[in-house]
Design a protein around this motif. Structure first.
Motif, PDB file in Angstrom:
ATOM      1  N   LYS A 122      -5.637  30.802  17.020  1.00  0.00           N
ATOM      2  CA  LYS A 122      -5.642  30.647  18.464  1.00  0.00           C
ATOM      3  C   LYS A 122      -4.956  29.334  18.849  1.00  0.00           C
ATOM      4  N   GLU A 123      -5.309  28.274  18.144  1.00  0.00           N
ATOM      5  CA  GLU A 123      -4.722  26.975  18.474  1.00  0.00           C
ATOM      6  C   GLU A 123      -3.222  26.957  18.184  1.00  0.00           C
ATOM      7  N   SER A 124      -2.844  27.496  17.041  1.00  0.00           N
ATOM      8  CA  SER A 124      -1.419  27.576  16.703  1.00  0.00           C
ATOM      9  C   SER A 124      -0.651  28.342  17.770  1.00  0.00           C
ATOM     10  N   GLU A 178     -11.975  38.722  18.087  1.00  0.00           N
ATOM     11  CA  GLU A 178     -11.218  38.028  17.049  1.00  0.00           C
ATOM     12  C   GLU A 178      -9.734  37.894  17.385  1.00  0.00           C
ATOM     13  N   TYR A 179      -9.262  38.610  18.392  1.00  0.00           N
ATOM     14  CA  TYR A 179      -7.816  38.628  18.578  1.00  0.00           C
ATOM     15  C   TYR A 179      -7.375  38.680  20.037  1.00  0.00           C
ATOM     16  N   LEU A 180      -7.603  39.804  20.689  1.00  0.00           N
ATOM     17  CA  LEU A 180      -7.024  39.975  22.026  1.00  0.00           C
ATOM     18  C   LEU A 180      -7.523  38.933  23.033  1.00  0.00           C
ATOM     19  N   ASP A 181      -8.739  38.451  22.822  1.00  0.00           N
ATOM     20  CA  ASP A 181      -9.296  37.472  23.755  1.00  0.00           C
ATOM     21  C   ASP A 181      -8.503  36.166  23.787  1.00  0.00           C
ATOM     22  N   TRP A 182      -7.723  35.886  22.732  1.00  0.00           N
ATOM     23  CA  TRP A 182      -6.847  34.709  22.835  1.00  0.00           C
ATOM     24  C   TRP A 182      -5.373  35.089  22.856  1.00  0.00           C
ATOM     25  N   ALA A 183      -5.029  36.226  22.246  1.00  0.00           N
ATOM     26  CA  ALA A 183      -3.612  36.610  22.174  1.00  0.00           C
ATOM     27  C   ALA A 183      -3.058  36.930  23.565  1.00  0.00           C
ATOM     28  N   ILE A 184      -3.814  37.638  24.354  1.00  0.00           N
ATOM     29  CA  ILE A 184      -3.327  38.013  25.689  1.00  0.00           C
ATOM     30  C   ILE A 184      -3.228  36.776  26.604  1.00  0.00           C
ATOM     31  N   PRO A 185      -4.263  35.937  26.645  1.00  0.00           N
ATOM     32  CA  PRO A 185      -4.112  34.699  27.428  1.00  0.00           C
ATOM     33  C   PRO A 185      -2.933  33.838  26.955  1.00  0.00           C
TER      34      PRO A 185
END
Ligand code: GLN
Ligand code: ZN
Length: 755
Positions: free
Chosen positions: A571-573, A617-624
């Motif tokens: 997420k940070e990367s 694990e994924y979409l909650d940060w990938a989409i933002p």
């Protein structure tokens, strides 16, 4: 403790197999000569593993094209259309892999699909009612004997019965359940053969077990293995899982008579808990996947040893292994001549991972706390040079909720943009790249090698851009592109211009067949040094009155096609990359580029295997992260995105939440199924489902495109529909591209006249 390898890369350290198969396809070498190359590769790497002291060395992990395809052939799953060609066994195999067009006939290949959560694609074998599933091939036995003749006792590897049945495509009326008896018979016979040959262990790969499993799945798994294990003889059987944990079936696995069970302690978040809470039966071997088979960082011995220590405390008989096949990492650092040692000291490719296994074995056998190897290893994890950038970290820390929200909201922007751009209904565009002809590649290579000056390099590309713009104007497209002549690859191009990235010379990883990609490595905090695309885009815009689309790759795709860091979260990367791309978006806008496409071709790639993890694990940060890229632009700036797979009906809300203004995607090959989903979900983003397949050189007729569009209009309201091919045109020839795009524009015009 002993050590085990699940599988080794197979294309050859210098891609020998790729070059040999290509020669074979061009009929420059014979099938025997191809086999000789294959044998050389196998021999070399069995010996490397043997010399490194690996105790369980795999065989039959090799493949000329793909292991699923090999397994299909092994069990007689060769559809009639391939048999009917009447060509050699080797050509039949490659016909299934790549299709066949020639004197003997014209058949398409099996479909290709992503192998779990990796960037490797396997062939999806098709089974129809006429096929008798039975043991028919000899490859695993031949390769086992080949190793034995070299003095190496191997552990043959075969795709397990459950995973195999789950991944087959059933084109007749029968389903997986109808094949259970036949599969049990075939696998039992396989074990009997190995028994006769003197094999000690056989490894069945069952990665499908790391999914969310239904009760039916579990009962199918149990049925298959009670059958297969009931005919067990001397050969010991290892059930090997990877790419996650087996939380849904751990006890079911233990209740069966396996001699060894392989579990993934790297990606399997719950693996250690499962083992410590439920125990592990005495008298069996636990193959503990503790060395990451998917990433290129050195193993943290101290961490790993503490896991092994816990298993020891429980008196579990443990074999130290990799988390998955090493197919997913490059061969060796030995071929990297340019990366300084301060960086390479932190990496372990396949061959170096063998050394790690040996070190872990040695350490686990002694009182390791004082060992020098351990201290040396621990030092690597204290700090890495050049990887932290306080400015970047501060910027990421300062991101707040508002940075993920673009204002005004979509419908207001949509109205403003319609007014602003005045595009005709059903606007036409392309996805970005135009044919990368030989001269384009030669220009880049010459520049890279220092054979031409930068000025010459730029002048050539400008000429190309000018011609491309002129061509698009002549064809009559509405939103133009510059053609991407400066790009080798949509991720590498940006990586090379960003701080924080490293590149290898020979870090090839198989993607499909013997095709490889060379993923860049994210070494440190990522930031943009200077504008990356602005000059190309503004030059292109200066040549036309029509809108010129800026063309960028999105943060999630850049991350997914790189080897990521392990010291900070994905997420940070991704946020760091998103900020760098955001700067580029704002610079493009400031320089008069009104439409900007941010490609997220690989968004779906790292979607977790368990549905229950998709969002958390994924979409909650990938989409933002995607929204962060474009939330700073003006209302009239139009943001496009592009995705390659249309398989996103199940995450359609997430795609709409990217909040782009327009999305284009591949749809021509998926029976336009996604259209229903768009309609049902009231998809707000404007859409350009690809109207023809760019993966084939054929030119679609106006009628064909028009009828695709008519179908789309049944599900998509006319003011939201764009007209475009399904992906970039870089692999196509110039003539077919012009003809196809002319037809595309003609079809859009017909549609305008009718509506
Ligand atoms: N803009 C890129 C191109 O046209 C998109 C490539 C892709 O979708 N893989 O080449
Ligand atoms: Zn695409």
């Amino acid at each position: 403790m002993r050590t085990s390898i699940i599988g080794y890369p197979r294309v050859g350290a210098l891609r020998e197999l790729k070059f040999a198969t290509e020669k074979y396809f061009r009929a420059e070498i014979s099938a025997d000569e191809l086999q000789n190359t294959a044998r050389e590769i196998r021999k070399k790497q069995w010996n490397i593993q043997k010399d490194s002291g690996v105790d369980f060395i795999p065989s039959n992990d090799f493949s000329l094209y793909d292991n699923m395809l090999d397994t299909a052939v092994l069990f007689n799953i060769i559809p009639e259309r391939y048999v009917a060609l009447g060509v050699s066994a080797s050509d039949t195999y490659f016909a299934m892999a790549r299709g066949y067009q020639g004197e003997a006939g014209d058949v398409k290949a099996f479909a290709m699909k992503k192998w779990f959560n990796t960037n490797y694609h396997y062939m999806v074998p098709e089974i129809d009612d006429n096929i008798e599933l039975k043991l028919a091939g000899t490859k695993p036995f031949d390769e086992y004997e080949e190793a034995k003749e070299l003095g190496i006792q191997t552990k043959p590897v075969v795709v397990g019965a459950f995973t195999f049945l789950k991944l087959l495509r059933y084109v007749g009326s029968k389903t997986a359940e109808d094949y259970t008896e036949a599969v049990i018979g075939a696998y039992s016979e396989l074990l009997a053969r190995f028994n006769n040959l003197g094999a000690e262990w056989v490894q069945f790969d069952e990665p499908y077990l790391v999914h969310d499993l239904s009760a039916e799945d579990i009962s199918l798994f149990e049925k298959l293995y009670s059958g297969i294990l009931s005919s067990k003889n001397e050969v010991k059987i290892l059930l090997q899982t990877y790419f996650g944990d087996v939380r849904d079936c751990y006890r079911n696995i233990l209740a069966l008579d396996f001699d060894g069970v392989g579990l993934d302690f790297v990606e399997g978040r719950k693996t250690l808990d499962l083992v410590t809470e439920n125990g592990f039966p005495e008298g069996r071997l636990l193959f503990a996947g503790v060395v990451n088979g998917k990433n290129i960082w050195k193993n943290n011995y101290k961490k790993t040893l503490s896991i092994l220590e816990e298993l020891k405390k429980k008196e579990i008989d443990t074999v130290i292994g990799t988390s998955c096949s090493l197919l997913h990492v490059p061969y060796t650092l030995k071929n990297e001549t340019k990366l300084p040692e301060k960086y390479t000291a932190h990496f372990a490719f396949a061959e170096e991972k063998l050394t790690e296994l040996a070190a872990l074995k040695m350490l686990s056998e002694c009182d390791w706390t004082g060992a020098g190897v351990l201290q040396e290893n621990a030092a690597l994890f204290v700090d890495r040079p050049d990887c932290r950038d306080a400015e970047v970290q501060e910027r990421v820390a300062k991101i707040d909720e508002n940075d993920f929200v673009r204002l005004p909201e979509f419908s207001t922007r949509e109205a403003i943009q319609k007014e602003w751009f005045h595009l005709p209904p059903f606007p036409t565009t392309t996805i970005g790249s135009f044919p990368q002809t030989a001269d384009v590649k030669a220009n880049r290579t010459a520049f890279r090698k220092g054979e031409i000056t930068e000025a010459q390099y730029i002048a050539f590309n400008r000429q190309k851009i000018a011609a491309c713009v002129e061509q698009q104007e002549e064809i009559g497209l509405d939103v133009l592109v510059h053609g991407e002549y400066e790009r080798n690859d949509m991720v590498e191009y940006f990586g090379e211009q960003l701080n924080g990235y490293l590149f290898t010379e020979k870090g090839w990883v198989q993607s499909y067949g013997t095709r490889c990609v060379k993923p860049p490595l994210i070494w440190g905090d990522v930031s943009r040094i200077k504008p990356m695309t602005v000059e190309w885009s503004t030059y292109a815009q200066s040549l036309t009155e029509k809108p010129m689309k800026g063309m960028l790759t999105g943060p999630v795709t850049i991350l997914n096609w790189s080897f990521p860091r392990e010291d900070i979260s994905l997420k940070e990367s991704t946020c760091q990359i998103a900020l760098a791309i955001r700067d580029e978006v704002l610079d493009l806008e400031a320089n008069g580029i009104g439409i900007i496409q941010v490609d997220e071709a690989a968004l779906r790639e790292k979607l977790p295997l368990r549905k229950s993890d998709w969002y958390s694990e994924y979409l909650d940060w990938a989409i933002p992260a995607f929204r962060l890229v474009h939330s700073g632009v003006k209302a009239e700036t139009q943001i496009h995105t592009h995705m390659c797979y249309s398989e996103f009906t199940d995450i359609i809300q997430a795609i709409d939440d990217m909040d782009a203004d327009v999305i284009t995607f591949e749809a021509s090959r998926s029976d336009l199924l996604i259209l229903d989903a768009l309609k049902e979900n009231d998809f707000k983003t404007e859409v350009g489902p690809g109207v023809y397949d760019i993966h084939s050189p054929r030119v679609p007729s106006i009628q064909e495109i028009k009828s695709a569009l008519d179908k789309m209009l049944k599900k998509i309201s006319p003011e939201k529909l764009w007209v475009n091919p399904d992906c970039g045109l870089k692999t196509r020839g110039t003539a077919e591209t012009t003809a196809s795009l002319e037809n595309l524009v003609a079809a859009a015009k017909e549609l305008r006249n009718e509506n």
